[in-house]
Design an enzyme around this catalytic site. Structure first.
Site, PDB file in Angstrom:
ATOM      1  N   GLU A 183      -6.097 -11.318  -0.641  1.00 20.22           N
ATOM      2  CA  GLU A 183      -6.841 -10.972   0.346  1.00 20.22           C
ATOM      3  C   GLU A 183      -8.147 -10.907  -0.082  1.00 20.22           C
ATOM      4  O   GLU A 183      -9.049  -9.667  -0.101  1.00 20.22           O
ATOM      5  CB  GLU A 183      -6.596  -9.443   1.017  1.00 20.22           C
ATOM      6  CG  GLU A 183      -5.189  -9.566   1.498  1.00 20.22           C
ATOM      7  CD  GLU A 183      -4.676  -8.281   1.935  1.00 20.22           C
ATOM      8  OE1 GLU A 183      -5.303  -7.446   2.275  1.00 20.22           O
ATOM      9  OE2 GLU A 183      -3.343  -8.063   2.142  1.00 20.22           O
ATOM     10  N   GLU A 185       0.882  -1.201   0.142  1.00 22.13           N
ATOM     11  CA  GLU A 185       0.145   0.174  -0.144  1.00 22.13           C
ATOM     12  C   GLU A 185       0.958   1.319  -0.024  1.00 22.13           C
ATOM     13  O   GLU A 185       0.523   2.076   0.903  1.00 22.13           O
ATOM     14  CB  GLU A 185      -0.835   0.035   1.243  1.00 22.13           C
ATOM     15  CG  GLU A 185      -1.812  -1.312   1.061  1.00 22.13           C
ATOM     16  CD  GLU A 185      -2.870  -1.291   2.599  1.00 22.13           C
ATOM     17  OE1 GLU A 185      -2.818  -0.453   3.247  1.00 22.13           O
ATOM     18  OE2 GLU A 185      -3.622  -2.370   2.478  1.00 22.13           O
TER      19      GLU A 185
HETATM   20  C1  XIL Z   1      -5.932  -6.782   8.390  1.00 26.09           C
HETATM   21  C2  XIL Z   1      -6.125  -8.017   9.262  1.00 26.09           C
HETATM   22  O1  XIL Z   1      -7.205  -8.976   8.748  1.00 26.09           O
HETATM   23  C3  XIL Z   1      -6.997  -7.630  10.837  1.00 26.09           C
HETATM   24  O2  XIL Z   1      -6.950  -8.597  11.508  1.00 26.09           O
HETATM   25  C4  XIL Z   1      -6.028  -6.647  11.270  1.00 26.09           C
HETATM   26  O3  XIL Z   1      -6.556  -5.863  12.334  1.00 26.09           O
HETATM   27  C5  XIL Z   1      -5.798  -5.296  10.459  1.00 26.09           C
HETATM   28  O4  XIL Z   1      -5.168  -5.893   9.090  1.00 26.09           O
HETATM   29  N1  XIL Z   1      -4.939  -5.001   3.886  1.00 26.09           N
HETATM   30  C6  XIL Z   1      -3.841  -5.747   4.555  1.00 26.09           C
HETATM   31  C7  XIL Z   1      -4.138  -6.601   5.486  1.00 26.09           C
HETATM   32  O5  XIL Z   1      -2.676  -5.833   3.669  1.00 26.09           O
HETATM   33  O6  XIL Z   1      -2.847  -7.060   6.142  1.00 26.09           O
HETATM   34  C8  XIL Z   1      -5.070  -6.033   6.242  1.00 26.09           C
HETATM   35  O7  XIL Z   1      -5.265  -6.894   7.268  1.00 26.09           O
HETATM   36  C9  XIL Z   1      -6.425  -5.887   5.683  1.00 26.09           C
HETATM   37  C10 XIL Z   1      -6.204  -4.965   4.498  1.00 26.09           C
END
Ligand code: XIL
Length: 375
Positions: free
Chosen positions: A265, A160
């Protein structure tokens, strides 16, 4: 009497056929369906890594051939204080992956979020210099990547760094080091494990501005001789955003730069979002209101249908471009796991994943598995 026995026997046979069919439905292994196309991965949270969610682990082993840690490899987990590395959970995660023959992803090495304050401050609480931050980044990346050399297959090196309009995110890494932090992070990771795959990972990648920003970045890195294996398009989607066509444009654009594309994700929220295209900025949070938590007693039929259709449409797209896509990773096993129950609003009930709260594959999983490879 004989009639009764016959009726009972037929009932029993019908029940057996029914449960066998259901059983069959549960066990179509996604990893077999997508074999020769792309890895199908899943994020593991702490409960799973420590073996406390055995029903979910069974799903993981049946359906998935790649794993990523949801939290335990982020900077705040691995190095909460300067020089105090904590590898217990990450080691467990990697052991699980190796034991079960998974393609293991390390998430992530450099991210503005879940990075502890100390990383950017000196002993007097003042912001560190460029040189110090580069040194800290180097030490962190080198220590972590070397530890798992030859075992973690691919790393989300930078997460990001680009904003929706294509400009650089004004993170501490950016403001202290400048855009060079990206190149440096990839170089440090490559030096620590020359065989590991190295990725750039971001959300809202279907947006025009972000697509162009990322393409520009990839070109610069490539021109500088930096190894980037792939781009992860975080798949935090909703029922009506983004448009499939925009997502497809980005798959094509990144692939044209000579990198693998990964859908990382993946989850599809069915809940009202506080604003259109929330992206996945973990630092944007909104207050709870009952009206924006509408499905506490289950998902209505029409929304269930929409969710199914949305998943099918996206998987159809992934299969259409399976030659460009190397992995599709779900951000959690069952709906109960999902971070979307607590983001961007804390304490809601969402239904974004492939398996429900009873550990059952949702009916559309079966439909996904029947999509022909090339249509
Ligand atoms: C999120 C996790 O799922 C949560 O448990 C944590 O509290 C915050 O982070 N983008 C990403 C991930 O790259 O690492 C994030 O994961 C969600 C958004």
């Amino acid at each position: 009497m004989r009639k009764v026995v016959l009726i009972l026997f037929s009932c029993l046979a019908a029940m057996l056929v029914f449960s066998y069919k259901n059983y069959k439905r549960e066990i179509i292994p996604l990893k077999d369906i997508f074999k020769d196309k792309f890895y199908i991965g899943v994020a593991l949270n702490t409960r799973k890594i420590w073996g406390r969610d055995t029903a979910a682990l069974q799903i993981v082993n049946t359906h998935f051939n790649s794993v990523v840690a949801e939290n335990c490899m982020k900077i705040n987990a691995l190095q909460p204080r300067e020089g105090h590395f904590q590898f217990r959970e990450a080691d467990k995660f990697v052991d699980f992956g190796l034991r079960n023959n998974m393609f293991i992803i390390g998430h992530n090495l450099v991210w503005h979020s879940q990075a502890p304050d100390w990383f950017f401050k000196d002993h007097n609480g003042e912001e560190v210099s460029r040189e110090v931050l580069i040194e800290r980044m180097k030490k962190h990346i080198t220590t972590v990547v070397s530890r798992y050399k030859g075992r973690v297959n691919g790393w989300d090196v930078v997460n990001e760094a680009v904003l929706d309009d294509g400009s650089w995110r004004k993170s501490k890494f950016y403001s202290i080091i400048g855009e060079d932090f990206i190149r440096l992070a990839f170089e440090f990771a490559h030096a620590a494990d020359p065989m590991a795959e190295l990725y750039y990972n971001d959300f809202s990648m279907a947006r025009e501005g972000k697509r162009q920003g990322v393409v520009k970045m990839l070109r610069k890195l490539k021109a500088g001789g930096v190894k980037v294996t792939g781009v992860g398009m975080q798949g935090h989607l909703s029922l009506d955003y983004p448009k499939i066509a925009d997502f497809e444009k980005s798959i094509l654009a990144f692939s044209a730069e000579g990198v693998n594309v990964m859908i990382t994700e993946l989850d599809i929220t069915v809940l009202p979002t506080p604003r259109r295209n929330m992206g996945a900025d973990v630092n944007q949070n909104y207050a709870y209101k009952k009206e924006i938590n509408p499905y506490t007693d289950g998902l209505p039929e029409n929304v269930t249908k929409q969710l199914a259709q949305r998943y099918i449409d996206f998987f159809r797209l992934f299969l259409k471009h399976e030659d460009k896509i190397s992995r599709v990773t779900l951000w959690g096993v069952t709906d109960a796991d999902s971070w979307l129950n607590n983001w961007p609003v804390f304490g809601r009930k969402d239904y974004p994943l492939l398996f429900d709260r009873q550990y059952k594959a949702k009916p559309f999983v079966q439909m996904i598995s029947q999509i022909p490879a090339k249509e």
